[in-house]
Design an enzyme around this catalytic site. Structure first.
Site, PDB file in Angstrom:
ATOM      1  N   TYR A 163       0.832  -1.211   0.000  1.00 48.89           N
ATOM      2  CA  TYR A 163       0.000   0.000   0.000  1.00 48.89           C
ATOM      3  C   TYR A 163       0.864   1.258   0.000  1.00 48.89           C
ATOM      4  O   TYR A 163       0.646   2.178  -0.797  1.00 48.89           O
ATOM      5  CB  TYR A 163      -0.917  -0.013   1.225  1.00 48.89           C
ATOM      6  N   LYS A 167       1.161   4.382  -2.840  1.00 46.17           N
ATOM      7  CA  LYS A 167       0.903   5.789  -2.561  1.00 46.17           C
ATOM      8  C   LYS A 167       2.131   6.656  -2.860  1.00 46.17           C
ATOM      9  O   LYS A 167       2.004   7.816  -3.273  1.00 46.17           O
ATOM     10  CB  LYS A 167       0.455   5.966  -1.109  1.00 46.17           C
TER      11      LYS A 167
END
Length: 346
Positions: A163, A167
């Site tokens: 994750y 990002k």
């Protein structure tokens, strides 16, 4: 709309991806409350239709169209952009808020799940930019807003590698887009990266969990509405990066000052505080491959609003106590230039 001088209002055309849940849903409501004309997209058709209906009722001049689409499909994302242009004639603001999560050790997370996460978080945002920017360039202006994360910067946490990397990639793509728009002379098109810290959304309930550990608690979190307000402000007055929520500025600053200390603290709290013991949760794939449907919601049930109020009260109390202590100490100090009693008697 003159996006540099006033907030989006009636007549502003806004596209929001991931609008059925979390930050996307909160952002849709925030724009609708100002009378914007919305095109909302997500995979959950039924929930999305309900969100669109509520947005249309939020303001006398608000309009909302629901377009069911998966942002990993570029043709579907282009269809969302065409709907906005066909229905409203332009796209003033495009918000890439669709995102998914995967928890787990990098050497144990299934590659297919990581690929799906990247297709949503990075390729999905790229598809949104690819669909929106040609329209904005033709009309001479617009704002692209990408919801990234503080975890996409210097601060990272165990079990969040896939994750966090997605990002970080999104923040890098935004930097490149800004450079390219300058080179092409499209100075009326702005690209803004939103960097929240923890947010009280259904993220962890929807994330694939390969840790086998139940989420026990979270650090201080912001409400989705707080992030949505930052998105609206960015649409009105774009900035390169906007930090939102508790620790969003402090954590990167502390990491730059004492990186190993921050890494150790984050590592310890993640392993000992935020996650329960191994075997307390089943292995799940969350909403990676299926729409959230009935589990879609704005908040994640972490009571961020109440926790924020408590933090503010505690902060004000501490500040008042400090001020009172300073005043008390000052009163007991001898006045400057005043002689002591012994001096007066001599």
């Amino acid at each position: 709309m003159n996006r540099h001088t006033r907030e989006p209002g009636p007549g502003t055309v806004v596209v929001v991806t991931g609008a059925s849940s979390g930050i996307g849903r909160a952002a849709a409501a925030a724009f609708a409350a100002r009378g914007a004309r919305l095109v909302l997209t997500a995979r959950s058709a039924g929930v999305l239709a309900q969100v669109a209906a509520r947005c249309a009722e939020a303001h006398p001049r608000a309009e909302a169209v629901a377009v069911t689409a998966d942002v990993t499909d570029f043709a579907a994302t282009e269809r969302v952009a065409r709907t906005a242009v066909d229905r409203f004639g332009r796209i003033d603001v495009w918000v890439n808020a669709a995102g998914v999560g995967v928890l787990g050790r990098l050497d144990r997370v299934p590659p297919a799940d990581v690929r799906r996460l990247w297709e949503t978080n990075v390729l999905g945002a790229f598809h949104g930019a690819r669909a929106a920017l040609p329209v904005m360039r033709r009309q001479g202006g617009g704002t692209l807003i990408d919801v990234s994360s503080v975890l996409g910067g210097a601060v990272v946490a165990p079990y969040m590698g896939a994750y966090a990397a997605s990002k970080a990639a999104l923040a890098t793509l935004d930097e490149v887009l800004r450079q390219e728009l300058r080179l092409s002379g499209d100075t009326g098109v702005a690209v803004c990266t939103i960097l929240p810290a923890g947010v009280d959304t259904p993220f962890f309930r929807h994330a694939a969990n390969h840790t086998g550990r139940r989420l026990r608690s979270l650090p201080a979190v912001a409400t989705p509405q707080r992030v949505a307000r930052a998105v609206v402000r960015a649409a009105a007055r774009p900035r390169r990066r906007v930090h939102v929520g508790p620790g969003s500025r402090l954590l990167p600053w502390a990491h730059a000052l004492a990186p190993e200390t921050v890494r150790s603290l984050v590592r310890w709290r993640t392993g000992r505080v935020y996650l329960d013991a191994p075997g307390t949760a089943p292995i799940t794939r969350g909403v990676l491959y299926e729409p959230s449907d009935a589990t879609a919601s704005v908040a994640g049930g972490r009571h961020a609003g109440a926790r924020t109020a408590v933090r503010r009260v505690a902060g004000c109390t501490a500040a008042l106590a400090s001020a009172a202590a300073v005043r008390t100490a000052t009163r007991h100090l001898p006045s400057r230039g005043r002689s002591s009693p012994h001096h007066r008697r001599s």
